[in-house]
Design a protein around this motif. Structure first.
Motif, PDB file in Angstrom:
ATOM      1  N   GLN A  43      21.802  26.582  51.346  1.00  0.00           N
ATOM      2  CA  GLN A  43      21.586  25.677  50.223  1.00  0.00           C
ATOM      3  C   GLN A  43      21.041  24.341  50.712  1.00  0.00           C
ATOM      4  O   GLN A  43      21.290  23.942  51.851  1.00  0.00           O
ATOM      5  CB  GLN A  43      22.906  25.438  49.471  1.00  0.00           C
ATOM      6  CG  GLN A  43      23.367  26.633  48.648  1.00  0.00           C
ATOM      7  CD  GLN A  43      24.560  26.310  47.774  1.00  0.00           C
ATOM      8  OE1 GLN A  43      25.339  25.408  48.087  1.00  0.00           O
ATOM      9  NE2 GLN A  43      24.710  27.032  46.681  1.00  0.00           N
ATOM     10  N   ALA A  44      20.321  23.674  49.854  1.00  0.00           N
ATOM     11  CA  ALA A  44      19.826  22.345  50.191  1.00  0.00           C
ATOM     12  C   ALA A  44      21.003  21.453  50.572  1.00  0.00           C
ATOM     13  O   ALA A  44      22.045  21.459  49.903  1.00  0.00           O
ATOM     14  CB  ALA A  44      19.063  21.749  49.018  1.00  0.00           C
ATOM     15  N   MET A  54      19.449  20.243  55.270  1.00  0.00           N
ATOM     16  CA  MET A  54      18.173  20.915  55.082  1.00  0.00           C
ATOM     17  C   MET A  54      17.608  20.707  53.687  1.00  0.00           C
ATOM     18  O   MET A  54      18.361  20.548  52.707  1.00  0.00           O
ATOM     19  CB  MET A  54      18.309  22.392  55.392  1.00  0.00           C
ATOM     20  CG  MET A  54      18.619  22.665  56.855  1.00  0.00           C
ATOM     21  SD  MET A  54      18.212  24.318  57.348  1.00  0.00           S
ATOM     22  CE  MET A  54      16.412  24.249  57.286  1.00  0.00           C
ATOM     23  N   LYS A  55      16.277  20.725  53.629  1.00  0.00           N
ATOM     24  CA  LYS A  55      15.562  20.491  52.378  1.00  0.00           C
ATOM     25  C   LYS A  55      14.812  21.758  51.967  1.00  0.00           C
ATOM     26  O   LYS A  55      14.375  22.535  52.827  1.00  0.00           O
ATOM     27  CB  LYS A  55      14.570  19.347  52.570  1.00  0.00           C
ATOM     28  CG  LYS A  55      15.210  18.061  53.054  1.00  0.00           C
ATOM     29  CD  LYS A  55      14.165  16.998  53.327  1.00  0.00           C
ATOM     30  CE  LYS A  55      14.798  15.714  53.831  1.00  0.00           C
ATOM     31  NZ  LYS A  55      13.781  14.665  54.103  1.00  0.00           N
ATOM     32  N   PRO A  56      14.606  21.969  50.687  1.00  0.00           N
ATOM     33  CA  PRO A  56      13.898  23.176  50.224  1.00  0.00           C
ATOM     34  C   PRO A  56      12.520  23.340  50.846  1.00  0.00           C
ATOM     35  O   PRO A  56      12.086  24.466  51.117  1.00  0.00           O
ATOM     36  CB  PRO A  56      13.809  22.959  48.707  1.00  0.00           C
ATOM     37  CG  PRO A  56      14.993  22.120  48.382  1.00  0.00           C
ATOM     38  CD  PRO A  56      15.142  21.188  49.557  1.00  0.00           C
ATOM     39  N   GLU A  57      11.840  22.219  51.082  1.00  0.00           N
ATOM     40  CA  GLU A  57      10.488  22.297  51.642  1.00  0.00           C
ATOM     41  C   GLU A  57      10.489  22.692  53.117  1.00  0.00           C
ATOM     42  O   GLU A  57       9.415  22.883  53.709  1.00  0.00           O
ATOM     43  CB  GLU A  57       9.753  20.959  51.466  1.00  0.00           C
ATOM     44  CG  GLU A  57      10.461  19.775  52.086  1.00  0.00           C
ATOM     45  CD  GLU A  57      11.334  19.020  51.095  1.00  0.00           C
ATOM     46  OE1 GLU A  57      11.902  19.668  50.192  1.00  0.00           O
ATOM     47  OE2 GLU A  57      11.450  17.784  51.229  1.00  0.00           O
ATOM     48  N   GLU A  58      11.664  22.827  53.704  1.00  0.00           N
ATOM     49  CA  GLU A  58      11.746  23.238  55.104  1.00  0.00           C
ATOM     50  C   GLU A  58      11.929  24.746  55.252  1.00  0.00           C
ATOM     51  O   GLU A  58      12.092  25.244  56.369  1.00  0.00           O
ATOM     52  CB  GLU A  58      12.883  22.484  55.803  1.00  0.00           C
ATOM     53  CG  GLU A  58      12.563  20.994  55.909  1.00  0.00           C
ATOM     54  CD  GLU A  58      13.653  20.174  56.538  1.00  0.00           C
ATOM     55  OE1 GLU A  58      14.833  20.471  56.291  1.00  0.00           O
ATOM     56  OE2 GLU A  58      13.292  19.218  57.257  1.00  0.00           O
ATOM     57  N   ALA A  59      11.870  25.434  54.149  1.00  0.00           N
ATOM     58  CA  ALA A  59      11.870  26.889  54.217  1.00  0.00           C
ATOM     59  C   ALA A  59      10.598  27.350  54.913  1.00  0.00           C
ATOM     60  O   ALA A  59       9.501  26.911  54.578  1.00  0.00           O
ATOM     61  CB  ALA A  59      11.932  27.477  52.812  1.00  0.00           C
ATOM     62  N   THR A  65      15.355  30.275  54.558  1.00  0.00           N
ATOM     63  CA  THR A  65      15.146  29.991  53.146  1.00  0.00           C
ATOM     64  C   THR A  65      16.143  28.936  52.712  1.00  0.00           C
ATOM     65  O   THR A  65      17.334  29.046  53.018  1.00  0.00           O
ATOM     66  CB  THR A  65      15.328  31.265  52.308  1.00  0.00           C
ATOM     67  OG1 THR A  65      14.430  32.274  52.789  1.00  0.00           O
ATOM     68  CG2 THR A  65      15.034  30.992  50.842  1.00  0.00           C
ATOM     69  N   VAL A  66      15.664  27.923  52.021  1.00  0.00           N
ATOM     70  CA  VAL A  66      16.518  26.837  51.571  1.00  0.00           C
ATOM     71  C   VAL A  66      16.467  26.802  50.054  1.00  0.00           C
ATOM     72  O   VAL A  66      15.416  26.552  49.467  1.00  0.00           O
ATOM     73  CB  VAL A  66      16.078  25.482  52.151  1.00  0.00           C
ATOM     74  CG1 VAL A  66      17.077  24.394  51.763  1.00  0.00           C
ATOM     75  CG2 VAL A  66      15.932  25.567  53.667  1.00  0.00           C
ATOM     76  N   SER A  67      17.593  27.040  49.425  1.00  0.00           N
ATOM     77  CA  SER A  67      17.648  27.050  47.976  1.00  0.00           C
ATOM     78  C   SER A  67      17.970  25.669  47.435  1.00  0.00           C
ATOM     79  O   SER A  67      18.753  24.919  48.022  1.00  0.00           O
ATOM     80  CB  SER A  67      18.709  28.042  47.491  1.00  0.00           C
ATOM     81  OG  SER A  67      19.997  27.645  47.930  1.00  0.00           O
ATOM     82  N   SER A  68      17.353  25.347  46.322  1.00  0.00           N
ATOM     83  CA  SER A  68      17.564  24.001  45.740  1.00  0.00           C
ATOM     84  C   SER A  68      18.712  24.021  44.744  1.00  0.00           C
ATOM     85  O   SER A  68      19.231  25.051  44.372  1.00  0.00           O
ATOM     86  CB  SER A  68      16.290  23.538  45.062  1.00  0.00           C
ATOM     87  OG  SER A  68      15.883  24.456  44.092  1.00  0.00           O
TER      88      SER A  68
END
Length: 119
Positions: free
Chosen positions: A13-14, A86-91, A116-119
C-alpha cells in the motif's frame, strides 16, 4: 558469469515498506559496484541506488533519498533495497545489476521483480 536473482517484490500500500533482495551466484568475486534500477511501463529504466564493492559508498536517486536505502552483504553475496513510504508512481519492475571489476558499465542483470503500490 554471474547470475543475479531478485526477490521480495509484491503488492504494498502507499506509504508502506518493502525490502528487495538480490542473490548473486557464479563468479561473484568478479563483481564490483552493484545497483538497483527500475522501469515502469512506458518509461525508461532509471537508476534507483548504487553501492560500491565494499559497501562504504552509496548513491541514491534524489527522488528516493531518505526513503530508500541500499546495502550489501558480500559474505552472503546479497544486495538489498529497503523501500519506505512508497508511492503509487514507484510501481515498476525492479532490477538488480552488477559491474565487473574494471568495467564502467553494468555487465550483469537480474530478471527483475515486480513491485506494485496501491493507492
Amino acid at each position: 558469469q554471474v547470475q543475479l536473482v531478485e526477490s521480495g517484490g509484491g503488492l504494498v500500500q502507499a506509504g508502506g515498506s518493502l525490502r528487495l533482495s538480490c542473490s548473486a551466484s557464479g563468479r561473484t568475486f568478479s563483481t564490483a559496484a552493484m545497483g538497483w534500477f527500475r522501469q515502469a511501463p512506458g518509461k525508461e529504466r532509471e537508476l534507483v541506488a548504487a553501492i560500491t564493492w565494499s559497501g562504504g559508498g552509496t548513491n541514491v536517486a534524489d527522488s528516493v533519498k531518505v526513503r530508500f536505502a541500499i546495502s550489501r552483504d558480500n559474505v552472503k553475496n546479497m544486495l538489498y533495497l529497503q523501500m519506505n513510504s512508497m508511492k503509487p508512481e514507484e510501481a515498476a519492475v525492479y532490477y538488480c545489476a552488477a559491474h565487473s571489476f574494471g568495467s564502467s558499465r553494468y555487465d550483469y542483470w537480474g530478471q527483475g521483480t515486480q513491485v506494485t503500490v496501491s493507492s
